[in-house]
Design a protein around this motif. Structure first.
Motif, short mmCIF file in Angstrom:
data_model
loop_
_atom_site.label_atom_id
_atom_site.label_comp_id
_atom_site.label_asym_id
_atom_site.label_seq_id
_atom_site.Cartn_x
_atom_site.Cartn_y
_atom_site.Cartn_z
N PRO A 122 33.09 8.85 1.60
CA PRO A 122 31.89 7.45 1.39
C PRO A 122 31.60 7.25 2.91
CG PRO A 122 34.14 7.72 -0.49
CD PRO A 122 34.61 8.72 0.86
N ASP A 123 32.77 6.75 3.79
CA ASP A 123 32.39 5.96 4.66
C ASP A 123 31.55 7.24 6.26
OD1 ASP A 123 34.70 7.32 5.40
OD2 ASP A 123 35.33 5.50 6.09
N SER A 124 31.71 8.59 5.79
CA SER A 124 31.06 8.72 6.93
C SER A 124 29.37 8.88 7.43
CB SER A 124 31.67 10.97 6.78
OG SER A 124 33.15 10.54 6.58
N MET A 125 29.65 9.38 8.65
CA MET A 125 28.29 9.52 9.14
C MET A 125 27.95 10.91 9.01
SD MET A 125 25.71 8.66 12.56
CE MET A 125 27.11 8.56 13.48
N VAL A 126 26.61 11.98 8.91
CA VAL A 126 27.22 12.99 8.80
C VAL A 126 25.61 13.86 9.89
CG1 VAL A 126 26.28 14.79 7.89
CG2 VAL A 126 27.21 13.38 6.28
N VAL A 127 27.21 14.36 11.20
CA VAL A 127 26.10 14.46 11.98
C VAL A 127 25.69 16.23 11.61
CG1 VAL A 127 26.05 15.27 14.52
CG2 VAL A 127 27.42 13.16 13.59
N GLN A 128 24.45 16.87 12.24
CA GLN A 128 23.83 17.82 12.21
C GLN A 128 24.12 18.42 13.38
OE1 GLN A 128 20.92 18.22 8.89
NE2 GLN A 128 22.46 18.59 6.87
N ILE A 129 23.99 19.69 13.68
CA ILE A 129 23.67 20.06 15.05
C ILE A 129 22.62 20.93 14.64
CG2 ILE A 129 24.29 20.73 16.88
CD1 ILE A 129 24.58 18.04 16.79
N ALA A 130 21.79 21.61 15.61
CA ALA A 130 21.50 23.33 15.87
C ALA A 130 21.21 23.55 16.71
CB ALA A 130 20.23 23.19 14.42
N LEU A 131 21.55 25.08 17.28
CA LEU A 131 20.18 24.97 17.84
C LEU A 131 19.40 26.34 17.97
CD1 LEU A 131 23.76 27.14 19.75
CD2 LEU A 131 23.23 24.83 19.83
N THR A 132 18.09 25.65 18.46
CA THR A 132 16.35 26.07 18.43
C THR A 132 16.33 27.19 19.31
OG1 THR A 132 15.82 23.46 18.85
CG2 THR A 132 17.16 24.03 16.44
N ASP A 133 14.87 27.11 19.13
CA ASP A 133 13.59 27.73 19.61
C ASP A 133 15.09 28.25 20.42
OD1 ASP A 133 11.39 27.87 21.11
OD2 ASP A 133 12.07 27.02 22.39
N VAL A 134 15.71 29.96 20.03
CA VAL A 134 16.80 30.36 20.50
C VAL A 134 16.15 31.26 21.05
CG1 VAL A 134 18.66 32.24 20.07
CG2 VAL A 134 18.19 29.40 19.73
N ARG A 135 16.25 32.49 22.17
CA ARG A 135 15.43 33.69 22.61
C ARG A 135 16.55 34.41 22.80
NH1 ARG A 135 11.51 29.96 23.76
NH2 ARG A 135 9.39 30.61 22.08
N LEU A 136 16.69 36.06 22.60
CA LEU A 136 17.59 36.63 22.63
C LEU A 136 16.64 37.75 23.49
CD1 LEU A 136 19.41 36.66 19.25
CD2 LEU A 136 20.12 35.53 21.63
N ALA A 137 17.45 38.31 24.66
CA ALA A 137 16.76 39.97 25.05
C ALA A 137 17.77 40.96 25.06
CB ALA A 137 16.75 39.55 26.39
N LYS A 138 18.43 42.24 24.78
CA LYS A 138 18.54 43.10 24.40
C LYS A 138 18.80 44.10 25.43
CE LYS A 138 21.65 45.86 21.31
NZ LYS A 138 21.84 46.59 20.23
N ARG A 139 19.71 44.48 26.30
CA ARG A 139 19.68 45.60 27.33
C ARG A 139 19.42 46.96 26.61
NH1 ARG A 139 22.50 49.89 29.66
NH2 ARG A 139 24.39 49.69 28.63
#
Length: 229
Positions: A122-139
Motif C-alpha cells: 500500500p505504500d509502494s511506488m510502482v516503477v515500470q521499466i522498458a527497453l524500447t526502440d530495440v533493433r536486432l540483427a542476426k548473423r
C-alpha cells in the motif's frame, strides 16, 4: 493521466506447468511485438537539457507524494521491438536473460538505498521499466557453417552461450506510479546520447555488461528532472 496495471488472466483447466509456459510465451511474444513503447502518448515530456535526446515528466507534487511512500516495487521489465528491426525472432529465454540482468542492476546500483519489495504494498511506488526502440540483427548464413569445422565451431559457440543475434539500438523508458498504479509520478524517455548509440552491433550475450551504463544514465536523468521541476 491514469494508467492501470494489468493483471494476468486465469485460465481454468490447465496444469500449473502449462499455465506458466503459456503465460511466459504470450507475455514475451506480445511485449516483443509491440512497438509503441511504455510511456503513453498523452504524457507531456519535456527535454532534459543535461542529457541531449532525453525527455521527461515529473508530477508537480512529486516530493510530497514520494515522502508518503516507503517502498519501491519494480514491475517486470518489458521489451519493445522497433517495427523496422531487421530481426524479430528473439526467443523468450533471451528476453528473460536481458530483463533479469537489467532488473538486478537496477536493484543493486540504482535502487540500492530504497526499500525494494517483491510485491507491491500500500505504500509502494510502482516503477515500470522498458527497453524500447530495440533493433536486432542476426548473423547471416555463411558457407563455412555447413562444413565440419564450421559445425564444430558453431557447436562450441552455442554451448558457450555466444549469440548469433546482436543488438543495434535500445532506448530505456521508465514510469513511476502511485501504489494503486493510477497516478503518474514521473516518466523518462532515455535514448543513447547522440552519436553514442551502439556504434557496433553488440551480441545479446554481451548486452548485460552494458546495462550498468544504461542504468546509471537513467538514474542521472531522473535526478536532473527531479532537481529542476
Amino acid at each position: 493521466m491514469k494508467r492501470r496495471l494489468q493483471s494476468p488472466a486465469v485460465l481454468p483447466g490447465l496444469t500449473v506447468a502449462l499455465m506458466f509456459a503459456l503465460t511466459l510465451a504470450l507475455t514475451f511474444t506480445c511485449s516483443a511485438a509491440r512497438a509503441d513503447g511504455l510511456i503513453p502518448p498523452d504524457v507531456r515530456l519535456v527535454p532534459v537539457v543535461q542529457f541531449p535526446g532525453t525527455t521527461g515528466y515529473i508530477a508537480p507534487d512529486y516530493d510530497t507524494r514520494r515522502a508518503a511512500l516507503h517502498s519501491v516495487y519494480l514491475a517486470p521489465i518489458e521489451i519493445f521491438l522497433a517495427p523496422d528491426s531487421p530481426y524479430k525472432g528473439i526467443e523468450p529465454t533471451q528476453m528473460a536473460a536481458l530483463t533479469s540482468a537489467f532488473a538486478d542492476i537496477l536493484r543493486d546500483e540504482v535502487l540500492n538505498s530504497a526499500n525494494v519489495v517483491d510485491t507491491p504494498q500500500p505504500d509502494s511506488m510502482v516503477v515500470q521499466i522498458a527497453l524500447t526502440d530495440v533493433r536486432l540483427a542476426k548473423r547471416s548464413f555463411r558457407p563455412r557453417d555447413i562444413t565440419p569445422v564450421g559445425i564444430v565451431i558453431n557447436g562450441v559457440k552455442r554451448v558457450a552461450g555466444i549469440s548469433k543475434v546482436s543488438l543495434t539500438t535500445m532506448t530505456v523508458q521508465a514510469l513511476g506510479l502511485s501504489p494503486d498504479g493510477e497516478t503518474l509520478l514521473f516518466a523518462i524517455n532515455n535514448p543513447p546520447p547522440p552519436g553514442d548509440a551502439e556504434p557496433e552491433p553488440v551480441r545479446l550475450d554481451e548486452v548485460p555488461a552494458l546495462l550498468g551504463k544504461k542504468a546509471k544514465r537513467l538514474q542521472s536523468a531522473f535526478v536532473a528532472i527531479r532537481d529542476h521541476h
